[in-house]
Write a protein that holds these residues in place. Structure first.
Motif, mmCIF file in Angstrom:
data_model
loop_
_atom_site.group_PDB
_atom_site.id
_atom_site.type_symbol
_atom_site.label_atom_id
_atom_site.label_comp_id
_atom_site.label_asym_id
_atom_site.label_seq_id
_atom_site.Cartn_x
_atom_site.Cartn_y
_atom_site.Cartn_z
ATOM 1 N N GLN A 7 39.702 57.795 53.097
ATOM 2 C CA GLN A 7 39.092 57.184 51.916
ATOM 3 C C GLN A 7 40.158 56.607 50.990
ATOM 4 O OE1 GLN A 7 36.828 60.700 50.699
ATOM 5 N NE2 GLN A 7 34.905 59.596 51.060
ATOM 6 N N GLN A 8 41.265 57.338 50.851
ATOM 7 C CA GLN A 8 42.374 56.859 50.025
ATOM 8 C C GLN A 8 42.955 55.576 50.611
ATOM 9 O OE1 GLN A 8 45.095 60.168 49.840
ATOM 10 N NE2 GLN A 8 43.892 61.270 48.328
ATOM 11 N N GLU A 9 43.054 55.529 51.924
ATOM 12 C CA GLU A 9 43.595 54.334 52.573
ATOM 13 C C GLU A 9 42.639 53.155 52.405
ATOM 14 O OE1 GLU A 9 46.061 51.748 54.659
ATOM 15 O OE2 GLU A 9 46.415 53.625 53.579
ATOM 16 N N GLN A 10 41.345 53.418 52.497
ATOM 17 C CA GLN A 10 40.359 52.354 52.282
ATOM 18 C C GLN A 10 40.455 51.813 50.860
ATOM 19 O OE1 GLN A 10 36.510 53.953 53.281
ATOM 20 N NE2 GLN A 10 36.923 54.006 55.478
ATOM 21 N N THR A 11 40.617 52.705 49.898
ATOM 22 C CA THR A 11 40.751 52.288 48.502
ATOM 23 C C THR A 11 42.035 51.490 48.307
ATOM 24 O OG1 THR A 11 39.535 54.233 47.726
ATOM 25 C CG2 THR A 11 40.899 53.086 46.110
ATOM 26 N N ARG A 12 43.112 51.956 48.917
ATOM 27 C CA ARG A 12 44.401 51.252 48.823
ATOM 28 C C ARG A 12 44.268 49.824 49.346
ATOM 29 N NH1 ARG A 12 48.110 51.032 53.101
ATOM 30 N NH2 ARG A 12 50.166 50.214 52.521
ATOM 31 N N ARG A 13 43.676 49.677 50.512
ATOM 32 C CA ARG A 13 43.534 48.350 51.117
ATOM 33 C C ARG A 13 42.586 47.472 50.305
ATOM 34 N NH1 ARG A 13 44.207 48.264 57.637
ATOM 35 N NH2 ARG A 13 45.920 49.746 57.806
ATOM 36 N N HIS A 14 41.546 48.091 49.760
ATOM 37 C CA HIS A 14 40.584 47.342 48.942
ATOM 38 C C HIS A 14 41.259 46.821 47.671
ATOM 39 C CE1 HIS A 14 36.921 46.019 47.110
ATOM 40 N NE2 HIS A 14 36.919 46.973 46.188
ATOM 41 N N LEU A 15 42.105 47.638 47.060
ATOM 42 C CA LEU A 15 42.826 47.227 45.858
ATOM 43 C C LEU A 15 43.781 46.070 46.159
ATOM 44 C CD1 LEU A 15 43.641 50.648 44.162
ATOM 45 C CD2 LEU A 15 42.418 48.738 43.099
ATOM 46 N N ILE A 16 44.471 46.173 47.274
ATOM 47 C CA ILE A 16 45.404 45.112 47.665
ATOM 48 C C ILE A 16 44.653 43.804 47.875
ATOM 49 C CG2 ILE A 16 46.977 44.326 49.478
ATOM 50 C CD1 ILE A 16 47.736 47.315 49.881
ATOM 51 N N ARG A 17 43.534 43.870 48.608
ATOM 52 C CA ARG A 17 42.758 42.662 48.882
ATOM 53 C C ARG A 17 42.206 42.056 47.583
ATOM 54 N NH1 ARG A 17 43.560 39.237 52.259
ATOM 55 N NH2 ARG A 17 43.313 37.840 50.515
ATOM 56 N N THR A 18 41.736 42.910 46.703
ATOM 57 C CA THR A 18 41.204 42.444 45.425
ATOM 58 C C THR A 18 42.294 41.760 44.611
ATOM 59 O OG1 THR A 18 39.578 44.244 45.378
ATOM 60 C CG2 THR A 18 40.045 43.137 43.297
ATOM 61 N N ALA A 19 43.477 42.365 44.595
ATOM 62 C CA ALA A 19 44.603 41.800 43.847
ATOM 63 C C ALA A 19 45.012 40.451 44.407
ATOM 64 C CB ALA A 19 45.782 42.771 43.879
ATOM 65 N N VAL A 20 45.073 40.342 45.732
ATOM 66 C CA VAL A 20 45.458 39.076 46.368
ATOM 67 C C VAL A 20 44.482 37.976 45.977
ATOM 68 C CG1 VAL A 20 45.634 37.866 48.582
ATOM 69 C CG2 VAL A 20 46.663 40.129 48.307
ATOM 70 N N ASP A 21 43.192 38.265 46.072
ATOM 71 C CA ASP A 21 42.171 37.261 45.739
ATOM 72 C C ASP A 21 42.247 36.856 44.269
ATOM 73 O OD1 ASP A 21 41.304 37.366 48.343
ATOM 74 O OD2 ASP A 21 39.647 38.744 47.941
ATOM 75 N N MET A 22 42.424 37.838 43.394
ATOM 76 C CA MET A 22 42.466 37.543 41.961
ATOM 77 C C MET A 22 43.723 36.762 41.589
ATOM 78 S SD MET A 22 42.100 40.114 38.686
ATOM 79 C CE MET A 22 40.357 40.351 39.021
ATOM 80 N N MET A 23 44.873 37.192 42.107
ATOM 81 C CA MET A 23 46.127 36.510 41.788
ATOM 82 C C MET A 23 46.151 35.091 42.344
ATOM 83 S SD MET A 23 48.972 39.528 42.318
ATOM 84 C CE MET A 23 48.855 41.097 41.443
ATOM 85 N N THR A 24 45.547 34.912 43.499
ATOM 86 C CA THR A 24 45.478 33.565 44.086
ATOM 87 C C THR A 24 44.635 32.653 43.213
ATOM 88 O OG1 THR A 24 45.689 34.468 46.337
ATOM 89 C CG2 THR A 24 44.828 32.234 46.130
ATOM 90 N N GLU A 25 43.565 33.212 42.661
ATOM 91 C CA GLU A 25 42.638 32.406 41.860
ATOM 92 C C GLU A 25 43.179 32.105 40.462
ATOM 93 O OE1 GLU A 25 38.075 32.677 40.051
ATOM 94 O OE2 GLU A 25 38.719 34.044 41.649
ATOM 95 N N GLN A 26 43.754 33.125 39.803
ATOM 96 C CA GLN A 26 44.128 32.917 38.397
ATOM 97 C C GLN A 26 45.608 33.116 38.102
ATOM 98 O OE1 GLN A 26 41.306 35.819 36.804
ATOM 99 N NE2 GLN A 26 42.969 37.217 36.299
ATOM 100 N N GLY A 27 46.404 33.377 39.139
ATOM 101 C CA GLY A 27 47.842 33.495 38.942
ATOM 102 C C GLY A 27 48.295 34.926 38.751
ATOM 103 N N TYR A 28 49.593 35.161 39.007
ATOM 104 C CA TYR A 28 50.154 36.511 38.928
ATOM 105 C C TYR A 28 50.168 37.018 37.489
ATOM 106 C CZ TYR A 28 53.596 40.285 39.208
ATOM 107 O OH TYR A 28 54.244 41.481 39.117
ATOM 108 N N GLU A 29 50.705 36.230 36.587
ATOM 109 C CA GLU A 29 50.848 36.662 35.202
ATOM 110 C C GLU A 29 49.497 36.906 34.546
ATOM 111 O OE1 GLU A 29 53.543 37.543 33.901
ATOM 112 O OE2 GLU A 29 54.965 36.764 35.396
ATOM 113 N N ALA A 30 48.506 36.080 34.865
ATOM 114 C CA ALA A 30 47.196 36.180 34.215
ATOM 115 C C ALA A 30 46.352 37.332 34.744
ATOM 116 C CB ALA A 30 46.428 34.869 34.389
ATOM 117 N N SER A 31 46.748 37.915 35.871
ATOM 118 C CA SER A 31 45.988 39.019 36.471
ATOM 119 C C SER A 31 46.548 40.350 35.992
ATOM 120 C CB SER A 31 46.060 38.942 38.002
ATOM 121 O OG SER A 31 45.575 37.706 38.468
ATOM 122 N N THR A 32 45.736 41.138 35.349
ATOM 123 C CA THR A 32 46.184 42.432 34.839
ATOM 124 C C THR A 32 45.706 43.558 35.746
ATOM 125 O OG1 THR A 32 44.213 42.840 33.481
ATOM 126 C CG2 THR A 32 45.996 41.523 32.498
#
Length: 241
Positions: A7-32
């Motif tokens: 479950q921890q690994e699933q959460t880890r991978r989900h967070l990474i995927r979410t971050a990639v999508d968000m940073m791609t859309e709105q940029g690294y600096e703008a993503s908190t």
């Protein structure tokens, strides 16, 4: 209630995927971190249990990629029949295939790392230890089967392979050839030169200083690209002769 490792690994991978999508859309600096946590559907504080900083989250993407690439490579049908060059090439190909869908994000991370070069220091390079161990295993197998000469630098070469991979990524990001044919040719030539050098025993004559210079100039050469393929062709012909 404790969460299982899966479950921890699933959460880890989900967070990474979410971050990639968000940073791609709105940029690294703008993503908190707070935005990423909420988009992933977890508590604001929970994300810090997985990644203490946004930089660590960014690097985790590459670490996850290396994990997946190693799994894919080792599951390749007929891998046991592959020679050393084919095995190493499978690693590189699997990585580039995986990164293709996130090419815009990968390009963005280069500028982030450029501002904070300490992120990519040897001891912090994503997936370094697992990748190093697998490359050493491939070289040792080739040595045992007498495909290559006895190699005294397996540990050093295993460590250098991570540097090589990130240099290939830098070259690939600048590659405007059709279907990245220049990158394909580059990988084929560099790995062919390496394996020919291992077969001839030339690698055993390299000093620590030479390896240091190779590592430090590799990224610059690949990013420049000018005349590099011609140089590699000459090196391949020379070693083959």
């Amino acid at each position: 209630m404790k969460t299982s490792k899966s479950q921890q690994e699933q959460t880890r991978r989900h967070l990474i995927r979410t971050a990639v999508d968000m940073m791609t859309e709105q940029g690294y600096e703008a993503s908190t971190m707070k935005q990423i946590a909420r988009a992933a559907g977890i508590g604001d504080a929970t994300i810090y249990k997985y990644f203490p900083t946004k930089e660590k989250l960014l690097l985790a993407y590459y670490e996850l990629c290396i994990e997946i690439v190693l799994e894919v490579t080792l599951e390749t049908p007929g891998l046991e029949q592959f020679g050393l060059q084919e095995r190493l090439q499978r690693l590189v190909d699997a990585l580039l295939e995986l990164l293709l869908a996130d090419r815009e994000f990968v390009e963005m991370t280069r500028s982030v790392v450029g501002k904070s070069p300490l992120l990519m220091m040897r001891d912090q390079m994503p997936g370094q230890q697992a990748l190093k161990a697998q490359v050493i295993a491939f070289i040792a197998a080739a040595e045992q089967s007498s495909e290559i000469a006895a190699c005294d630098f397996k540990n050093l070469l295993g460590g250098l392979f991570a540097d090589y991979l990130f240099a290939v990524i830098a070259y690939w990001l600048k590659d405007e050839s059709e279907e990245f044919s220049d990158t394909t040719q580059l990988v084929d030539l560099t790995l062919a030169v390496l394996v020919l050098a291992l077969k001839s025993g030339v690698v055993n004559k390299l000093s620590e200083l030479a390896s240091f210079l190779i590592r430090n100039q590799l990224s610059r050469l690949m990013q420049n690209g000018s005349g590099l393929l011609d140089i590699l062709k000459l090196a391949k012909r020379g070693l083959a002769a």
